[in-house]
Scaffold this motif. Structure first.
Motif, PDB file in Angstrom:
ATOM      1  N   THR A   1       0.835  -1.192   0.000  1.00  0.00           N
ATOM      2  CA  THR A   1       0.000   0.000   0.000  1.00  0.00           C
ATOM      3  C   THR A   1       0.873   1.247   0.000  1.00  0.00           C
ATOM      4  O   THR A   1       0.605   2.223  -0.699  1.00  0.00           O
ATOM      5  CB  THR A   1      -0.910   0.017   1.243  1.00  0.00           C
TER       6      THR A   1
ATOM      7  N   SER B   1      -6.788   4.646   3.895  1.00  0.00           N
ATOM      8  CA  SER B   1      -7.455   5.247   2.728  1.00  0.00           C
ATOM      9  C   SER B   1      -6.660   4.975   1.454  1.00  0.00           C
ATOM     10  O   SER B   1      -7.245   4.837   0.372  1.00  0.00           O
ATOM     11  CB  SER B   1      -7.634   6.753   2.951  1.00  0.00           C
ATOM     12  N   MET B   2      -5.327   4.869   1.563  1.00  0.00           N
ATOM     13  CA  MET B   2      -4.519   4.496   0.403  1.00  0.00           C
ATOM     14  C   MET B   2      -4.879   3.085  -0.070  1.00  0.00           C
ATOM     15  O   MET B   2      -4.976   2.831  -1.286  1.00  0.00           O
ATOM     16  CB  MET B   2      -3.028   4.533   0.761  1.00  0.00           C
TER      17      MET B   2
ATOM     18  N   PHE C   1      -7.715   1.581   0.324  1.00  0.00           N
ATOM     19  CA  PHE C   1      -9.056   1.586  -0.230  1.00  0.00           C
ATOM     20  C   PHE C   1      -9.045   2.084  -1.695  1.00  0.00           C
ATOM     21  O   PHE C   1      -9.788   1.603  -2.538  1.00  0.00           O
ATOM     22  CB  PHE C   1      -9.975   2.467   0.620  1.00  0.00           C
ATOM     23  N   LYS C   2      -8.146   3.046  -1.961  1.00  0.00           N
ATOM     24  CA  LYS C   2      -8.063   3.613  -3.306  1.00  0.00           C
ATOM     25  C   LYS C   2      -7.315   2.717  -4.272  1.00  0.00           C
ATOM     26  O   LYS C   2      -7.430   2.875  -5.483  1.00  0.00           O
ATOM     27  CB  LYS C   2      -7.377   4.985  -3.239  1.00  0.00           C
TER      28      LYS C   2
END
Length: 477
Positions: free
Chosen positions: A112, A472-473, A475-476
């Protein structure tokens, strides 16, 4: 509903104990948060870490954790110390860079994000090539980090190299340090050569490269370095102050543990600890012992050893002294010991080859710490509420000692001196004469540090934000 991905973080420290220890603590915090973690050392430090630790037990505590390694490209018999590692440090580390790239491209390993030591800037090139987010990590204070950003300015204004003749000249071209720092308080790299010195140029290059990363993580806390952290914010996109990391890890694990006993200390042990010193401390009066350790890297001459030894014995204070087997430069041991030092040590001292430092500093018998002022040692002493005598030698240590003595006022600075009379007098000052005044500040700052890592504290919140941002990284991705 889209399934949430488990973040995977790859961490790469610079190959030195003082860099590996805090980054391993950060890695444990990520693992504790449920992340997959891959911790990458150079082969030599990887072998030392695995050889001195219960890795099976570690993996049981952190099942999503993996240790691995890359080569540094140096011959196996290279001692990886001083001049022997200079060429590697100043290069773009082609062997390590290629190996790191290949590691990240291994099946199932693509992370990630990468968290890399700020002086391993080749990782930023690799991250950009693979389009992976990268965060840099500095195991130094914010004051040292801010100084590093001004090496070019110091060179341009003719302030380098720092020499005996201009040691006490006030620093003028680093905003925020003008009223506190002299040339002798700048990082030791400023003493080693002029503007074209290859090590200085490497630091300038690596410091500049950190501005290409998406964020910077620093092992410090806002309450003691807030003004300088704000100045760093003018150069960097985002900063997470998450220190003292060793205390933050304990706070997080205690929070989730039903056990009343404190959690284990950091598991980064690169040398076997002699725990007999803890039994010896148990037999000493409260706040009566001066703990002496110069870390894992510094070398001393035999004459320096004897000056310290005479000073401590002559002070009449009890002392616990860590003397590594390789502490004396060019010699396998301390050699013949004068009778008066041998007798004084038997009466009031204890010498070990390595100690469980966090436990030692937390022991009620410890009243002071004679230290090389490495940042890990400084933070550990600060959290434990133990005042310091600072004898800095390399790297960031000159900066740290000045902060301890003049900004935070939690110790005494004896940089650039090494004689038995000074050591004797400072030991008595720290343990007796000036103790009340120094302890007032020490107690206040220890409370700030402990509050920073508690739930709701500044470093606790910053770690939560860092964890959230990495999630959040994922998830993206």
């Amino acid at each position: 509903m889209e399934q949430t991905r488990v973040p995977h973080v790859v961490l790469l420290p610079y190959p030195a104990y003082g860099h590996i220890k805090p980054m391993l603590t950060l890695a444990e915090l990520f693992s504790h948060a449920g992340f997959r973690v891959t911790f990458v050392n150079t082969e030599q430090y990887h072998d030392r870490l695995l050889g001195n630790n219960d890795v099976t037990g570690f993996y049981k505590r952190f099942p999503n954790f993996r240790f691995t390694s890359i080569p540094d490209g140096l011959p196996p018999d290279n001692p990886r110390f001083g001049i022997y590692i200079k060429d590697w440090f100043c290069s773009d580390k082609p062997v390590s860079k290629l190996a790191f790239l290949q590691l990240l491209m291994s099946p199932g390993l693509l992370p990630t994000c990468i968290i890399s030591d700020s002086i391993m800037s080749f990782t930023i090139d690799v991250a950009e090539e693979l389009n992976i987010p990268i965060i840099t990590f500095r195991p130094y204070s914010a004051h040292c980090s801010w100084s590093d950003f001004h090496f070019s300015k110091l060179a341009e204004e003719g302030e380098l190299p720092v020499t005996n003749e201009n040691f006490d000249k006030p620093v003028k071209c680093i905003p925020g340090l003008e009223n506190f720092f002299r040339n002798r308080d700048l990082p030791s790299i400023c003493r080693d050569g002029g503007p074209d010195d290859p090590i200085l140029q490497t630091f300038i290059r690596d410091t500049s490269a950190t501005t290409r990363a998406s964020a910077l993580v620093i092992n410090t806390f806002n309450e003691i370095e807030g003004p300088i952290i704000s100045k760093l914010g003018s150069r960097l996109t985002k900063i997470y102050t998450v220190g003292p990391l060793h205390a933050l890890l304990k706070s997080r694990i205690q929070e989730d543990s039903a056990e009343s006993s404190p959690p284990e200390s950091n598991n980064c042990v690169l040398s076997k600890e002699d725990r007999s010193c803890m039994t010896w401390l148990d037999s000493q009066p409260s706040r009566s012992v001066l703990y002496v350790s110069f870390g894992s890297f510094i070398k001393l001459g035999r004459e320096q050893i004897l000056e310290f030894w005479h000073g401590m014995v002559n002070s009449g204070k009890r002392f616990l002294w860590v003397i590594r087997s390789d502490l004396i430069d060019g010699e396998p041991g301390v050699g013949p010991v004068p009778v008066e030092l041998d007798q004084g040590t038997k009466e009031r001292g204890c010498i070990v080859s390595w100690a469980p430092q966090e436990e030692v500093l937390a022991h009620q018998a410890i009243g002071g710490f004679l230290t090389h002022s490495g940042w890990n040692s400084t933070l550990e002493s600060l959290v434990a509420g133990v005042p310091m005598i600072c004898w800095p030698q390399i790297g960031d240590q000159q900066v740290n000692s000045r902060c301890v003595s003049e900004i935070w006022k939690i110790g005494l600075d004896m940089k650039d001196t090494c004689d038995r009379s000074t050591i004797e007098n400072l030991a008595r000052d720290l343990m007796d004469n000036k103790r009340d005044k120094i302890m007032e500040s020490t107690v206040q700052i220890a409370k700030m540090a402990r509050d920073a890592v508690k739930e709701g504290g500044s470093s606790y919140r910053n770690l939560e934000k860092l964890i959230e941002d990495i999630r959040s990284m994922a998830f993206k991705a």
